[in-house]
Motif scaffolding. Structure first.
Motif: not given
Length: 88
Positions: A4, A38-40, A43
């Protein structure tokens, strides 16, 4: 390195360096391929950038905020004017 912060830092830098033009569209699928994330985390990074005013939701996708160029480093609008100390 956790995914992240890496994604957030790369996107933020690309926006502030104007590698992503204000008003340009961003898709999660495009970022997945480009950043290998990845998408998490994507986002989460996009929502954090939205809170900072650097991106905004545009229907089902995202858009670099048009006013981003005014916040870029070295921009005259960010500079604090110099004032002479009072004489006396």
């Amino acid at each position: 390195m956790p995914e992240q912060p890496h994604v957030y830092d790369r996107l933020r830098s690309a926006i502030l360096d104007l590698d992503r033009v204000p008003g340009s569209r961003i898709t999660e699928r495009g970022l997945e391929a480009e950043l290998g994330a990845s998408r998490t985390p994507l986002r989460a990074a996009l929502m954090r950038l939205e809170a900072e005013g650097l991106v905004r939701r545009d229907g089902r996708g995202w858009e670099v905020s048009p006013s981003t160029s005014a916040r870029s480093p070295g921009s005259a609008s960010c500079a604090t004017p110099w004032r002479a100390p009072p004489y006396g």
